[in-house]
Write a protein that holds these residues in place. Sequence first.
Motif, PDB file in Angstrom:
ATOM      1  N   CYS A 353     -17.203  51.208-109.926  1.00  0.00           N
ATOM      2  CA  CYS A 353     -18.057  51.952-108.974  1.00  0.00           C
ATOM      3  C   CYS A 353     -17.448  53.374-108.918  1.00  0.00           C
ATOM      4  O   CYS A 353     -17.341  54.100-107.619  1.00  0.00           O
ATOM      5  CB  CYS A 353     -17.752  51.361-107.612  1.00  0.00           C
ATOM      6  SG  CYS A 353     -18.685  49.741-107.594  1.00  0.00           S
ATOM      7  N   GLY A 354     -17.096  53.910-110.099  1.00  0.00           N
ATOM      8  CA  GLY A 354     -16.613  55.267-110.101  1.00  0.00           C
ATOM      9  C   GLY A 354     -15.271  55.365-109.404  1.00  0.00           C
ATOM     10  O   GLY A 354     -14.440  54.839-109.517  1.00  0.00           O
ATOM     11  N   HIS A 355     -15.436  56.600-108.682  1.00  0.00           N
ATOM     12  CA  HIS A 355     -13.833  56.834-108.013  1.00  0.00           C
ATOM     13  C   HIS A 355     -13.352  55.752-106.846  1.00  0.00           C
ATOM     14  O   HIS A 355     -12.190  55.658-106.512  1.00  0.00           O
ATOM     15  CB  HIS A 355     -13.757  58.182-107.231  1.00  0.00           C
ATOM     16  CG  HIS A 355     -14.650  58.133-105.831  1.00  0.00           C
ATOM     17  ND1 HIS A 355     -16.131  58.430-105.884  1.00  0.00           N
ATOM     18  CD2 HIS A 355     -14.175  58.195-104.671  1.00  0.00           C
ATOM     19  CE1 HIS A 355     -16.583  57.986-104.743  1.00  0.00           C
ATOM     20  NE2 HIS A 355     -15.252  58.108-103.947  1.00  0.00           N
ATOM     21  N   PHE A 356     -14.241  54.853-106.830  1.00  0.00           N
ATOM     22  CA  PHE A 356     -13.894  53.823-105.705  1.00  0.00           C
ATOM     23  C   PHE A 356     -13.173  52.393-106.710  1.00  0.00           C
ATOM     24  O   PHE A 356     -12.860  51.832-106.038  1.00  0.00           O
ATOM     25  CB  PHE A 356     -15.120  53.064-104.924  1.00  0.00           C
ATOM     26  CG  PHE A 356     -15.592  53.892-104.326  1.00  0.00           C
ATOM     27  CD1 PHE A 356     -15.298  54.096-102.614  1.00  0.00           C
ATOM     28  CD2 PHE A 356     -17.083  54.518-104.450  1.00  0.00           C
ATOM     29  CE1 PHE A 356     -15.902  55.109-102.011  1.00  0.00           C
ATOM     30  CE2 PHE A 356     -17.630  55.387-103.788  1.00  0.00           C
ATOM     31  CZ  PHE A 356     -17.086  55.638-102.302  1.00  0.00           C
ATOM     32  N   ASP A 372     -25.253  45.995-105.830  1.00  0.00           N
ATOM     33  CA  ASP A 372     -24.467  46.853-106.406  1.00  0.00           C
ATOM     34  C   ASP A 372     -23.778  47.355-105.141  1.00  0.00           C
ATOM     35  O   ASP A 372     -24.322  47.821-104.107  1.00  0.00           O
ATOM     36  CB  ASP A 372     -25.130  48.108-106.953  1.00  0.00           C
ATOM     37  CG  ASP A 372     -24.114  49.296-107.392  1.00  0.00           C
ATOM     38  OD1 ASP A 372     -23.009  49.007-107.390  1.00  0.00           O
ATOM     39  OD2 ASP A 372     -24.574  50.267-107.663  1.00  0.00           O
ATOM     40  N   PRO A 373     -22.258  47.181-105.055  1.00  0.00           N
ATOM     41  CA  PRO A 373     -21.482  47.571-104.048  1.00  0.00           C
ATOM     42  C   PRO A 373     -21.327  48.842-103.900  1.00  0.00           C
ATOM     43  O   PRO A 373     -20.508  49.476-102.828  1.00  0.00           O
ATOM     44  CB  PRO A 373     -20.060  46.739-104.405  1.00  0.00           C
ATOM     45  CG  PRO A 373     -20.045  46.622-105.823  1.00  0.00           C
ATOM     46  CD  PRO A 373     -21.588  46.749-106.175  1.00  0.00           C
ATOM     47  N   GLU A 374     -21.551  49.946-104.695  1.00  0.00           N
ATOM     48  CA  GLU A 374     -21.269  51.201-104.499  1.00  0.00           C
ATOM     49  C   GLU A 374     -22.038  52.173-103.351  1.00  0.00           C
ATOM     50  O   GLU A 374     -21.428  52.838-102.696  1.00  0.00           O
ATOM     51  CB  GLU A 374     -21.748  51.944-105.937  1.00  0.00           C
ATOM     52  CG  GLU A 374     -21.246  53.437-105.759  1.00  0.00           C
ATOM     53  CD  GLU A 374     -21.190  54.016-107.426  1.00  0.00           C
ATOM     54  OE1 GLU A 374     -20.871  55.359-107.247  1.00  0.00           O
ATOM     55  OE2 GLU A 374     -21.482  53.508-108.114  1.00  0.00           O
ATOM     56  N   PRO A 375     -23.298  51.912-103.284  1.00  0.00           N
ATOM     57  CA  PRO A 375     -24.093  52.514-102.202  1.00  0.00           C
ATOM     58  C   PRO A 375     -23.261  51.860-100.951  1.00  0.00           C
ATOM     59  O   PRO A 375     -23.094  52.931 -99.798  1.00  0.00           O
ATOM     60  CB  PRO A 375     -25.477  51.828-101.981  1.00  0.00           C
ATOM     61  CG  PRO A 375     -25.655  51.604-103.692  1.00  0.00           C
ATOM     62  CD  PRO A 375     -24.363  50.914-103.980  1.00  0.00           C
ATOM     63  N   GLY A 376     -23.044  50.738-100.618  1.00  0.00           N
ATOM     64  CA  GLY A 376     -22.158  50.329 -99.314  1.00  0.00           C
ATOM     65  C   GLY A 376     -20.864  51.003 -99.179  1.00  0.00           C
ATOM     66  O   GLY A 376     -20.554  51.213 -97.977  1.00  0.00           O
ATOM     67  N   LEU A 377     -20.170  51.048-100.299  1.00  0.00           N
ATOM     68  CA  LEU A 377     -18.878  51.740-100.266  1.00  0.00           C
ATOM     69  C   LEU A 377     -19.092  53.266 -99.955  1.00  0.00           C
ATOM     70  O   LEU A 377     -18.225  53.847 -98.994  1.00  0.00           O
ATOM     71  CB  LEU A 377     -18.177  51.871-101.460  1.00  0.00           C
ATOM     72  CG  LEU A 377     -17.665  50.152-102.044  1.00  0.00           C
ATOM     73  CD1 LEU A 377     -17.213  50.175-103.280  1.00  0.00           C
ATOM     74  CD2 LEU A 377     -16.669  49.654-101.100  1.00  0.00           C
ATOM     75  N   ARG A 378     -20.227  53.972-100.496  1.00  0.00           N
ATOM     76  CA  ARG A 378     -20.144  55.500-100.200  1.00  0.00           C
ATOM     77  C   ARG A 378     -20.520  55.504 -98.643  1.00  0.00           C
ATOM     78  O   ARG A 378     -20.256  56.520 -97.804  1.00  0.00           O
ATOM     79  CB  ARG A 378     -21.493  56.104-100.844  1.00  0.00           C
ATOM     80  CG  ARG A 378     -21.069  56.156-102.502  1.00  0.00           C
ATOM     81  CD  ARG A 378     -22.142  56.738-103.279  1.00  0.00           C
ATOM     82  NE  ARG A 378     -21.842  56.883-104.736  1.00  0.00           N
ATOM     83  CZ  ARG A 378     -21.137  57.937-105.210  1.00  0.00           C
ATOM     84  NH1 ARG A 378     -20.399  58.633-104.321  1.00  0.00           N
ATOM     85  NH2 ARG A 378     -20.645  57.831-106.498  1.00  0.00           N
TER      86      ARG A 378
END
Length: 453
Positions: A353-356, A372-378
Amino acid sequence: GKGGEAREGVDSLVRSSWAIFPSEDSKDETLDNLSKSNFESNRRPHPDGALELDVDCSDPFGRTELDADGRGGAPPSGPDGTPSPGVPTRRCTVLVSSAKPPNPAVLSAVVSSSSRISGDLATARTIGRHLDVAAGIPKGHRLEDLLRDCFPDPDPADVNRESDTLDVCIAYLRRVHLFVFYTGRTAATEGELTSGLPGGTVHLRLRDADRILAESAAAAGGETTETEDLLATRLDEALADAVVRCREAAAAGGDVVVNAATDAGAAEIEREDDSVKRTWVEGHALLDTDGRARCSFHFCRKLFKDKTFLHKHLLKKHPEFLVAEQAKCHDSHMMKFWEASEARPLPRISIDCGHFGTQSAVVRGKEPNIEDPEPGLRRNEEERRERIERKEDEQRARSREREGEGEGGEGRGGKPQYAFVDVDDVKDEKVKVMFDVAEFPAVKKKKKRRKLA
């Protein structure tokens, strides 16, 4: 293991048991003693805070073990083919944590009352006898044998004997036959019991159920409510249907272990295993011109009198290579069963997830899908920043209010005066420096003394 969103991290090979303490103090004392023991014996720490406990246990069925004869960890048979008495014990390490059971549910007072204990116990023992016969559990390892071992001598002073016996029966039915007593149904797989589905709910009887029933009856004038009668009636009907089903399965002579389709698939897998075994043995035998046989493994190359001794050698000394070939026969059947199952025990999948960093995601749905967990993390990161900025703005506003009050009100135009100094705003100022003439007394020099010769 751990459908829907509650089916995370399911592993049907992980066995879990739950201990219920009479009070919080007794639980804390047990965990404290175990923690001290782990510290003194230099046990390695676990990320989830679990503690290690060594216990001697036995598994008369060996459902997840494999050996050369294909019987798992079942006790070895005697010369006449009957199982040997006793179950071999082994030392294993149990991880103890203070987590709560998955999906615990407290039963109602009418279902938990002591007046139902004896009837539920008789029903549980009846279901256990029928299921043991239907599954072909050997004598000596059935529910009745377990109860005789757990409660050898009747004690009239033990008022909790019937409830303890009922708890052992319920645990046996759940662990051995995947039967949930307070729902009257059998789970299709062990993963369903540990996956968080409604069928795997752990039911707990309500404490002080008799007192609660007495108080509610006194408030209602000695009459039970319609809801309480309905709960008890539904449980009785579910258990009666379960007794009929188990009796029919036992009357069939135990030929059907799970159902006809599953048994047919198991028989097909056994035939494929035997075929692979014969092919593998023949493929790893090298025959010499004099009729002797040699092991084809490059690290072995042992020579035997004929193929019979070589076959025994291959099965005894190199079984791990045979197991690897036989496991390939199970892939298609496992995939077919997995596609038709609703409770799928799958591990988490790591996603970049990139920088996460790397985050774990769960595979859900009858058609495998990963969110995908990245949108929720952003989104969470943006909300966190907004909260921080809002908090800083509030702090600056309160600081300006305090400074304005300290200067005594408002200045020109009704605007508050702030004691703010800009260090970068340089102003020219004239400074007058005056020096006073000061007289200082002269310092007398000290005379040097001459040393006498």
